[in-house]
Design an enzyme around this catalytic site. Structure first.
Site, PDB file in Angstrom:
ATOM      1  N   SER B  47     -31.978  26.337  23.391  1.00  0.00           N
ATOM      2  CA  SER B  47     -32.100  26.545  24.831  1.00  0.00           C
ATOM      3  C   SER B  47     -33.170  25.598  25.332  1.00  0.00           C
ATOM      4  CB  SER B  47     -32.469  27.995  25.134  1.00  0.00           C
ATOM      5  OG  SER B  47     -32.440  28.210  26.539  1.00  0.00           O
ATOM      6  N   GLU B  48     -32.867  24.835  26.391  1.00  0.00           N
ATOM      7  CA  GLU B  48     -33.722  23.693  26.740  1.00  0.00           C
ATOM      8  C   GLU B  48     -35.097  24.092  27.247  1.00  0.00           C
ATOM      9  OE1 GLU B  48     -30.550  23.823  28.510  1.00  0.00           O
ATOM     10  OE2 GLU B  48     -30.959  23.264  30.595  1.00  0.00           O
ATOM     11  N   ASN B  49     -35.279  25.364  27.582  1.00  0.00           N
ATOM     12  CA  ASN B  49     -36.621  25.763  27.990  1.00  0.00           C
ATOM     13  C   ASN B  49     -37.552  25.934  26.798  1.00  0.00           C
ATOM     14  OD1 ASN B  49     -34.789  28.003  27.618  1.00  0.00           O
ATOM     15  ND2 ASN B  49     -36.460  29.333  28.212  1.00  0.00           N
TER      16      ASN B  49
END
Lengths: 227, 216
Positions: B47-49
């Site tokens: 997840s890019e966060n």
């Protein structure tokens, strides 16, 4: 003895000046330093340029700063959300300038500032509206866009624990932009859940070395106990 | 003909994700793919966060505001998962370390151009997030979308009319009517739903479409 801790959030942000460029950590509300932002609103600095991934959620934190009309320009990747109504209203009224940056370029440009680089060539955005008018270069058969670093006068970030030398560790996905913003600003102010004695943080596990942090404020139990 | 449901589309995408793959599932429809990944295979969701080894949504009451996905929904971390900052997260994409990303789209061109961030409407507030980084970063970019708009226009097109997210970046498109491979030679149909012919697909899309279906 070096002690970077400051007694209050208000004291920590007291020298943020009108027109300052301020990075604010967080992805949505995770990692957003609400207490520092509240102190900034109370302090009254205006005409700010804010660098954040988003443009505020709901009515607190960055959204409250926007609502108070202290922000002249925002640099972000994803302003429009279901609960970004304060930004939306300012944008439609022409009362705020938006610089839209692809999220990875935002991170890379912030990191470039912290690392002292003059610019970066990034493949992200090549051939799109967000690279219009920008210098490009082919390197080893691939196309890149020239992007400049994003510097700031101040960074307001949130971490879990800090010590009086400014070493920080974060909590889960609230880490997000904290470590790179801490490196990119002239003055980084961290709000932490608590300030622990020197040596209490595992040196192998320190995420932000204290050299990147100028001030820290213990907020108390601002995050839930570790799940 | 039997259009695939969204769950059937997600299950079809999941078939093409091998054990050990590092995968980013975009916001919206692609998120459903996670529900169809086989439990007996280890697949790493990014997840890019800032997490690798993303698990399912937590039980009610177990949500943690510091543990969210790119859509800002509460998630969990699998045993062995880890956290990292944003520059590392996007290095995973831009640096070519992610094997697969699955994205939604407004339009995809037959050569693999992707349009999924902005309709270009003059009063719309633009927002791009990680779409441009994902589009050009992962080793393989899959798109999941309905083939046709509500108005009946094909979303697989000769050239995108919406603003582009990335050029020549999509390798495969999964739709409710067919699966396409994209490349320099245009779009090739590799699967169709029962009751649909390649000529009907050519009519629907207005594209010449190579026939790469394999008879059962």
């Amino acid at each position: 003895m070096i002690d970077k801790s400051v007694a209050s959030a208000e004291a920590a942000v007291a020298d943020i000046f009108d027109g300052a460029r301020v990075m604010i950590g967080g992805f949505g509300t995770a990692g957003m330093p609400d207490q520092l932002i509240d102190a900034l609103i109370a302090h009254g600095a205006k005409d700010l340029t804010i660098i954040n991934n988003n443009a505020g959620n709901g009515d607190t934190g960055l959204a409250a700063l926007l609502k108070a009309k202290r922000v002249r320009k925002i640099v972000c990747s994803f302003p429009r959300q279901s609960d970004s109504y304060h930004f939306d209203a300012l944008y439609h009224a022409g009362e705020i300038e938006l610089e839209l940056v692809p999220q990875g370029n935002l991170a890379a440009r912030i990191q470039a500032a912290g690392a002292g680089l003059g610019a970066i060539y990034t493949p992200t955005g090549y051939g799109t509206l967000l690279a219009d008018g920008k210098e490009t270069r082919e390197i080893d058969g691939r196309q890149y866009v020239l992007e400049y670093p994003i510097h700031a006068d101040f960074a307001l970030i949130k971490a879990l624990h800090g010590d009086r030398w400014g070493n920080l560790v974060y909590r889960k996905t609230a880490r997000n932009f904290g470590p790179i913003m801490a490196m990119a600003a002239k003055c980084t102010i961290a709000q932490v859940s608590d300030i622990v004695p020197l040596g209490a943080l595992d040196p192998e596990g320190v995420v932000t070395p204290g050299i990147f942090v100028q001030r820290l404020v213990a907020i108390g139990n601002a995050v839930r106990a570790a799940a | 003909m039997n259009k695939l449901t969204r769950d059937q589309m997600a299950a079809r995408v999941a078939l093409d994700i091998p054990e050990g793959a590092y995968v980013n599932l975009g916001i919206g429809l692609p998120t459903k793919v996670a529900n169809f990944l086989p439990a007996d295979k280890e697949i790493f969701l990014q997840s890019e966060n800032g997490l690798l080894g993303m698990g399912p949504a937590p039980a009610k009451g177990e949500e943690d505001p510091d543990l969210i996905n790119a859509g800002k929904q509460p998630v969990t971390l699998l045993t062995g998962g880890c956290y990292f900052h944003h520059a590392d997260s996007f290095a995973m994409m831009r640096g070519g370390h992610l094997d697969i990303c699955v994205l939604g789209a407004f339009q995809v061109s037959q050569h693999g151009d992707l349009a999924n961030w902005h309709t270009g409407a003059p009063d719309a507030i633009p927002a791009v997030g990680g779409a441009m980084d994902l589009a050009i970063g992962a080793k393989q970019v899959f798109v999941m979308m309905d083939l046709l708009t509500k108005g009946g226009d094909s979303k697989l097109v000769a050239e995108c009319s919406y603003p582009l997210t990335g050029l020549r970046c999509v390798s495969r498109v999964y739709t409710d009517l067919a699966v396409f491979d994209l490349g320099a030679n245009g779009a090739s149909v590799i699967e169709m739903v029962d009751g649909l012919s390649i000529d009907e697909l050519r009519t629907l899309t207005g594209l010449s479409l190579n026939d790469a279906t394999v008879s059962a």
